[in-house]
Design an enzyme around this catalytic site. Structure first.
Site, PDB file in Angstrom:
ATOM      1  CE  LYS A 116       3.011  -4.016  -1.719  1.00 39.29           C
ATOM      2  NZ  LYS A 116       3.389  -2.687  -1.974  1.00 39.29           N
ATOM      3  CD  GLU A 200       1.985 -11.664   1.160  1.00 41.55           C
ATOM      4  OE1 GLU A 200       2.072 -11.126   2.281  1.00 41.55           O
ATOM      5  OE2 GLU A 200       1.153 -11.353  -0.031  1.00 41.55           O
ATOM      6  CG  ASN A 235      -0.466 -10.522  -9.359  1.00 43.25           C
ATOM      7  OD1 ASN A 235      -1.191 -11.385  -8.710  1.00 43.25           O
ATOM      8  ND2 ASN A 235       0.618 -10.625  -9.845  1.00 43.25           N
ATOM      9  CD  GLU A 275      -5.123  -3.338  -2.011  1.00 42.67           C
ATOM     10  OE1 GLU A 275      -4.122  -4.633  -2.155  1.00 42.67           O
ATOM     11  OE2 GLU A 275      -5.258  -2.739  -2.922  1.00 42.67           O
ATOM     12  CD  GLU A 288      -0.737  -3.484  -1.506  1.00 39.41           C
ATOM     13  OE1 GLU A 288       0.523  -3.319  -1.570  1.00 39.41           O
ATOM     14  OE2 GLU A 288      -1.271  -4.046  -2.451  1.00 39.41           O
ATOM     15  CG  ASN A 290      -3.047   0.263  -1.842  1.00 35.24           C
ATOM     16  OD1 ASN A 290      -1.659   0.293  -2.271  1.00 35.24           O
ATOM     17  ND2 ASN A 290      -3.639  -0.660  -1.954  1.00 35.24           N
ATOM     18  CG  PHE A 348      -5.591  -9.706 -21.741  1.00 36.42           C
ATOM     19  CD1 PHE A 348      -6.746  -9.008 -21.846  1.00 36.42           C
ATOM     20  CD2 PHE A 348      -5.549 -11.164 -21.786  1.00 36.42           C
ATOM     21  CE1 PHE A 348      -7.957  -9.546 -21.399  1.00 36.42           C
ATOM     22  CE2 PHE A 348      -6.755 -11.582 -21.402  1.00 36.42           C
ATOM     23  CZ  PHE A 348      -7.944 -11.153 -21.561  1.00 36.42           C
TER      24      PHE A 348
END
Length: 681
Positions: A116, A200, A235, A275, A288, A290, A348
């Protein structure tokens, strides 16, 4: 074209690749760990090779074992799916050295975009908008805190080689930056074998929108519109749709052209995804790239008619793209919901076990694809479509070793409203028993006013469910519809009971018409009268519902119509009624005679056991670290222990000020749900 392809993956994506390979007349080879010996992808493939023990770092991501499977089977190409070795340049290099085609991009593109830090530098040079951040390597937590302060909170801490939400944390304070840095490094090392971290700026009120690109080995690159992936938890994407309800044609074109420019800058060849983070003013920033097939690729396939797996295979075979940018349109709307083995009522947290019941809704195609991969000129035959990509089956086991995703349920419609309504029905029709799952939560999201409006950001779940998910409180109209349905179903069940041997005289016992239905704190007095094909339910205030359907006692799924409108419910039996699950609500619906209801109101409620002075393990997992000692005083929010489950580290914190009286578990211990980790005074 290749004669045989090996799929270096497992679960639903392996099954997905096998389907397209079979359509193309290509034989398939599955690989499997000991935990996956009886997995669906193993049964579907033409051949299967055992590659090691359950942990992925001893099987699925061991390059030598995959290479041996290739040699043993004579596979000519390898599709890596996503995760595992899909973005590992060493694997791509090993295949190249062995003369085996990699169904993915060149190793140079994987190296450039897989890191990245490097990818952001290349993106900036290629004219792609980028987010402010620190791209250099970060040595320790102190340096991470210093960098975060310079960028300005909030910041995103990420694993350089990460993906799928692993090794990613948001920090709003120095303490969170320090803690998040270490957790991200640990997860990155465990999941990717690379613990490098970068930081970032975290863009507030962001939308996560990505562009699907497709490029060949001859310099051609196109984009296949966008996917909105803003509904995320920790995320990790949960709901995706295509197209985005937010973008306009001008922004879509700008994002697509930048995505293609980046692909060409690294000589990309295959399917890939760029993305972006998009703010409320439609400013977009590179996040990024993928270099693989995305989990959410089905929604793109549904609106474009392009089989992305087929295109990847053809590109790997050296073919030119048969599509141009002008061939790519937007045909309808598609929504994907990820069904996870996790308990939404326990924050979750992952759930493992056996699928005692697994009945997805019936799949339905929107229309056939043309050989060119373009949408048919005529409209699809069906108004809606249902697609379920899965890698499990009824009776199968959900393992603790791999990602908790069970299936990807997709619906398509001519409009977003049609796709959304199709999804609501499909979710209600999806039967899963034996494990915790997030179907109720997904249903709740589909009915949420903000989602219906398309007013969403990546903070949607955190904002709308800040205390977690504890079910859905249905409105008065919905409760009355369910009450009417259950009253009619109870009448059917009562008639059945009168006909049981030993319970009938010469004349059949008459079923009464007067009933009381109680659910979700509401109580309704009503009458049920037979009518052709169903029943007429009249409430004490005069409201009348006509119920039709073919439900019979024992059916676990009820498809009924209330005044001509469909209602789908999962049905379980309880004393004097039903357990009903519909539209995200889990209800105990009691249907009683007036006298039974009168007596039931006098019964005391059973009190739950007091566990307020215990820290219970909320999921099956392994203790990574105990952060406190016996006798230590802890404060609200203080970290107590770290539990690892399904490749994710979960920090359990104190709910209030207390003193630790006893610690019952230590690092390395494997615990079940509700095992006591520690006790408090």
């Amino acid at each position: 074209m290749f004669n045989k392809i090996l799929i270096a993956n497992r679960g639903e994506i392996a099954c997905r690749v096998i389907k397209t390979a079979r359509k193309m007349g290509i034989a398939t080879v599955a690989v499997y760990s000991e935990a996956d010996r009886h997995a669906l992808h193993v049964a579907m493939a033409d051949e299967a090779v055992h590659i090691g023990p359950p942990p992925a770092n001893q099987s699925y991501i061991v390059i030598d074992r995959i290479m041996q499977a290739i040699r043993d089977t004579g596979a000519e190409a390898v599709h890596p799916g996503y995760g595992f070795l899909s973005e590992n340049p060493k694997f791509a290099d090993a295949l190249e050295q062995a003369g085996v085609a990699f169904v993915g991009p060149p190793k140079g593109a994987i190296e450039a975009m897989g890191d990245k830090i490097t990818s952001k530098k290349i993106a900036k040079e290629a004219g792609v908008n980028t987010v402010p951040g620190y791209m250099g390597l970060i040595e320790d937590a102190d340096e991470a805190v210093k960098i975060a302060q310079e960028i300005g909170y909030p910041v995103m801490i990420k694993a350089s080689a990460g993906g799928g939400g692993k090794g990613m944390r948001i920090a709003w304070t120095d303490e969170e930056a320090r803690e998040g840095f270490q957790s991200s490094k640990n997860e990155a090392a465990s999941s990717f074998g690379d613990d490098r971290i970068f930081i970032e700026k975290f863009v507030t009120q962001p939308r996560h929108i990505e562009i699907q690109v497709l490029a060949d080995q001859h310099g051609n690159a196109i984009y296949l519109n966008e996917r909105e992936c803003s509904i995320q938890r920790r995320n990790q994407k949960v709901v995706e749709e295509a197209p985005s309800p937010f973008l306009d044609a001008e922004t879509r074109k700008a994002m697509g052209e930048q995505a293609c420019a980046l692909a060409k800058a690294v000589d990309y060849a295959s399917a890939g995804t760029v993305e972006f983070i998009v703010d409320g003013d439609k400013n977009f920033y590179f996040l990024e790239m993928n270099t693989r097939l995305q989990v959410e690729h089905p929604v793109t396939e549904l609106i474009t008619g392009v089989d992305l797996v087929e295109q990847m295979i053809r590109v790997a075979n050296g073919e030119k793209l048969s599509l141009t940018q002008d061939d790519i349109g937007i045909g309808g709307w598609a929504i994907e919901n990820r069904l996870y083995a996790e308990d939404p009522y326990r924050g979750f947290l992952p759930s493992i076990g056996r699928l005692t019941r697994y009945r997805p809704p019936q799949e339905q195609a929107a229309g056939p694809l043309r050989d060119s991969g373009k949408w048919m000129d005529e409209a699809p035959a069906a108004d809606t479509a249902v697609r379920n990509d899965t890698g499990v089956y009824e009776g199968g086991e959900i393992s603790m070793y791999y990602d908790p995703m069970i299936a990807k349920l997709c619906t398509w419609g001519h409009t977003r409203e049609e796709a959304l309504e199709g999804m609501r029905v499909a979710l209600d029709s999806f039967e899963v028993e034996g494990i915790g799952h997030n179907l109720p939560f997904l249903s709740a999201v589909m009915d949420h006013p903000r989602f219906i409006r398309g007013d969403i950001t990546t903070a949607f779940i955190a904002e709308e469910y800040p205390e977690g998910f504890d079910g859905v409180d249905l409105g008065a109209d919905a409760l009355r519809r369910i009450a009417a349905a259950c009253a009619a179903m109870n009448r059917v069940a009562e008639i059945r009971r009168t006909r049981v041997s030993g319970r009938m005289d010469n004349h059949e016992r008459r079923v009464g018409e007067d009933w009381n239905v109680s659910l979700q704190g509401h109580s309704f007095d009503l009458t049920v009268a037979a009518e052709k094909g169903g029943a007429t339910v009249t409430f004490s205030d005069g409201l009348v519902h006509h119920v039709t359907g073919d439900w019979t006692p024992g059916d676990q799924l009820a498809h009924v119509h209330i005044d001509g409108k469909p209602l789908v419910m999962k049905v379980g039996k309880i004393v004097h009624g039903f357990r009903i699950r519909s539209r995200g609500a889990d209800l105990r619906v009691h249907v009683r005679t007036p006298r039974q209801a009168e007596l039931a109101a006098l019964m005391p409620e059973k009190q739950a056991a007091d566990t307020s002075k215990m820290l219970l393990c909320p999921m099956p997992g392994m203790i990574v670290k105990i952060h406190v000692d016996a006798g230590q005083e802890v404060q609200e929010g203080q970290a107590l222990c770290t539990v690892e489950a399904m490749k994710m580290e979960n920090i359990l914190r104190a709910e209030r000020k207390a003193t630790v009286s006893q610690i019952n578990a230590g690092p390395g211990d494997s615990l079940a749900v509700d095992d006591v980790i520690m006790e408090f005074e």
